[in-house]
Design a protein around this motif. Structure first.
Motif, PDB file in Angstrom:
ATOM      1  N   LYS A   4     -39.442  46.475 -11.910  1.00  0.00           N
ATOM      2  CA  LYS A   4     -40.708  46.104 -12.557  1.00  0.00           C
ATOM      3  C   LYS A   4     -41.822  47.086 -12.210  1.00  0.00           C
ATOM      4  O   LYS A   4     -42.792  47.209 -12.944  1.00  0.00           O
ATOM      5  N   ASN A   5     -41.687  47.766 -11.058  1.00  0.00           N
ATOM      6  CA  ASN A   5     -42.741  48.688 -10.603  1.00  0.00           C
ATOM      7  C   ASN A   5     -42.756  49.960 -11.456  1.00  0.00           C
ATOM      8  O   ASN A   5     -41.818  50.247 -12.195  1.00  0.00           O
ATOM      9  N   ILE A  10     -33.201  51.403  -7.224  1.00  0.00           N
ATOM     10  CA  ILE A  10     -32.060  50.529  -6.976  1.00  0.00           C
ATOM     11  C   ILE A  10     -31.552  50.857  -5.576  1.00  0.00           C
ATOM     12  O   ILE A  10     -31.437  52.040  -5.229  1.00  0.00           O
ATOM     13  N   PRO A  11     -31.245  49.855  -4.739  1.00  0.00           N
ATOM     14  CA  PRO A  11     -30.741  50.145  -3.385  1.00  0.00           C
ATOM     15  C   PRO A  11     -29.515  51.054  -3.407  1.00  0.00           C
ATOM     16  O   PRO A  11     -28.562  50.816  -4.161  1.00  0.00           O
ATOM     17  N   THR A 247     -36.699  39.432 -19.131  1.00  0.00           N
ATOM     18  CA  THR A 247     -36.385  40.727 -19.737  1.00  0.00           C
ATOM     19  C   THR A 247     -37.303  41.801 -19.162  1.00  0.00           C
ATOM     20  O   THR A 247     -38.498  41.575 -18.991  1.00  0.00           O
ATOM     21  N   ILE A 248     -36.705  42.953 -18.862  1.00  0.00           N
ATOM     22  CA  ILE A 248     -37.498  44.094 -18.399  1.00  0.00           C
ATOM     23  C   ILE A 248     -37.338  45.231 -19.396  1.00  0.00           C
ATOM     24  O   ILE A 248     -36.204  45.588 -19.768  1.00  0.00           O
ATOM     25  N   LYS A 249     -38.453  45.788 -19.825  1.00  0.00           N
ATOM     26  CA  LYS A 249     -38.405  46.899 -20.776  1.00  0.00           C
ATOM     27  C   LYS A 249     -38.307  48.221 -20.019  1.00  0.00           C
ATOM     28  O   LYS A 249     -39.047  48.466 -19.072  1.00  0.00           O
ATOM     29  N   GLY A 253     -37.684  58.092 -20.815  1.00  0.00           N
ATOM     30  CA  GLY A 253     -38.318  58.936 -19.802  1.00  0.00           C
ATOM     31  C   GLY A 253     -38.523  58.242 -18.466  1.00  0.00           C
ATOM     32  O   GLY A 253     -38.821  58.906 -17.464  1.00  0.00           O
ATOM     33  N   ASP A 254     -38.375  56.919 -18.421  1.00  0.00           N
ATOM     34  CA  ASP A 254     -38.489  56.206 -17.141  1.00  0.00           C
ATOM     35  C   ASP A 254     -37.377  56.676 -16.200  1.00  0.00           C
ATOM     36  O   ASP A 254     -36.229  56.852 -16.625  1.00  0.00           O
ATOM     37  N   LYS A 255     -37.734  56.840 -14.938  1.00  0.00           N
ATOM     38  CA  LYS A 255     -36.754  57.265 -13.944  1.00  0.00           C
ATOM     39  C   LYS A 255     -36.546  56.171 -12.910  1.00  0.00           C
ATOM     40  O   LYS A 255     -37.504  55.594 -12.413  1.00  0.00           O
ATOM     41  N   ILE A 256     -35.275  55.893 -12.616  1.00  0.00           N
ATOM     42  CA  ILE A 256     -34.915  54.906 -11.591  1.00  0.00           C
ATOM     43  C   ILE A 256     -34.286  55.663 -10.419  1.00  0.00           C
ATOM     44  O   ILE A 256     -33.240  56.301 -10.565  1.00  0.00           O
TER      45      ILE A 256
END
Length: 302
Positions: A4-5, A10-11, A247-249, A253-256
Motif C-alpha cells: 500500500k505504501n 515484499i519480505p 483490492t490494491i492498484k 512503473g511501480d517498483k516492488i
C-alpha cells in the motif's frame, strides 16, 4: 506484505521457497555470479587453517543451501575426528533435502541433523551442548539484512556461542559496481525467474492473483547505501485482489522491492561486529578482495 505504501516491498524470505531455493542454486553456477566460486576458492585454500584454529567437533550451518561449500570444511574436520555432527537450520525444506543429499554419503563418521526454521529468530531456541562448534553463515546472506536486522541476527549468534565456539561468516565486499550489478542480471535470465517466482509463492500462500507477465525483473546498485536493490517493476496497470475483498492498484512503473544485498567495507563490518559483541580472529579473502570469510568469537569469552 507492504504493497500500500509508495515504497512497496515484499519480505525477502519469500524468495526462498522450494522452487526459489532450486533456482538460487542455478544462479550460483552462472558466469556472472562470482560470489559462490570465490567463496569456494577461499574455503579450499584456508579450510585447514580454519579447522586448526577453531578445533571444531561439530558444524552448525545457518541457511544451508545445498551445502556444497560446507562439504569442504566437513571433509577437513573428518581428517582428525572419528565422529563429526553436522546440523543445519533452513527455512526451505528443499534446501534441507539438497543438503542431506550432498552430505549423507561423505563418511560413516558423519552424523547429519536437519532443522526447518527461520535462522534469524529460531536460533535462540537452540540448546547447544558443550562440544566445540563452528557456526557457519556462508554466501553473504548477511547482506540481505538491513543494519538493525543484521545486528539482531549477529547478536543472537553471539549469545548462543559457548567458550570454545567459533563463527565463520561470509560477506561480499565493495568493488566495481558493474561487476556487482552483472551478478544480479545474468544473461540466462535465471535471476529473473527467481525474482518472479516470489509472485507464485505469494499467490499460493495468501490466495492472491499476481500475474508474472505484469512485472519485469530489475536490479540496480545503490551507491549511497552500497547495496544491490532487486525489484519487480510493473509493466502495466492492474489490480491485486485479496481474499478479504480488498483490492490494491498497481500502476505501470511501480517498483516492488524484493531483496537488498549489501556490500561491505572493512570499516562497516568493524562497527557491525562491535555492536554484535563479536571479535575478529582472522579474515580470509581472495586475491582480488572480492569476498571475505571472517572467523569470529563471542566477546563474552575474549
Amino acid at each position: 506484505l507492504y504493497l500500500k505504501n509508495s515504497n512497496k516491498s515484499i519480505p525477502t524470505k519469500y524468495l526462498y521457497d522450494d522452487t526459489g531455493s532450486k533456482l538460487f542454486e542455478q544462479i550460483c553456477n552462472t558466469e556472472e555470479y562470482y560470489l559462490t566460486r570465490t567463496e569456494k576458492q577461499i574455503l579450499n585454500k584456508y579450510s585447514s587453517e580454519i579447522s586448526k584454529i577453531s578445533n571444531f567437533e561439530e558444524v552448525f550451518e545457518l541457511g544451508s543451501g545445498s551445502s556444497k561449500k560446507t562439504k569442504i570444511l566437513i571433509l577437513e574436520g573428518l581428517k582428525k575426528l572419528t565422529k563429526l555432527t553436522y546440523s543445519s537450520l533452513d527455512i526451505s525444506e528443499k534446501a534441507l533435502e539438497m543438503s542431506s543429499r550432498q552430505l549423507k554419503n561423505i563418511s560413516p563418521f558423519l552424523r547429519v541433523k536437519l532443522f526447518k526454521g527461520d535462522f534469524i529468530n529460531d536460533i535462540i531456541k537452540l540448546k547447544p551442548n558443550q562440544k566445540p562448534k563452528l557456526y557457519l553463515f556462508l554466501g553473504s546472506t548477511l547482506g540481505n539484512f538491513n543494519n538493525q536486522l543484521a545486528v539482531k541476527f549477529l547478536n543472537n549468534v553471539s549469545n548462543i556461542m559457548q567458550k570454545n565456539d567459533y563463527f565463520l561468516l561470509g560477506v561480499d565486499k565493495i568493488k566495481n559496481h558493474k561487476i556487482i550489478t552483472s551478478a544480479y542480471n545474468d544473461k540466462k535470465g535465471i535471476t529473473k525467474k527467481f525474482n518472479k517466482n516470489i509472485l507464485s509463492f505469494l499467490n499460493k500462500k495468501f490466495k492472491l492473483n499476481f500475474d508474472k507477465n505484469n512485472f519485469d525483473h530489475f536490479a540496480e546498485f545503490n551507491k549511497k547505501k552500497s547495496q544491490i536493490e532487486m525489484y519487480l517493476e510493473a509493466v502495466t496497470d492492474h489490480k491485486i485482489n485479496f481474499p478479504n475483498q480488498e483490492t490494491i492498484k498497481i500502476n505501470n512503473g511501480d517498483k516492488i522491492l524484493t531483496e537488498i544485498s549489501r556490500k561491505f567495507s572493512d570499516n562497516t563490518l568493524e562497527v557491525l561486529f562491535k555492536k554484535s559483541e563479536l571479535k575478529v580472529i582472522r579474515n580470509f579473502s581472495d586475491n582480488k578482495k572480492y569476498f571475505s570469510l571472517y572467523l569470529l568469537k563471542s566477546m563474552k569469552y575474549s
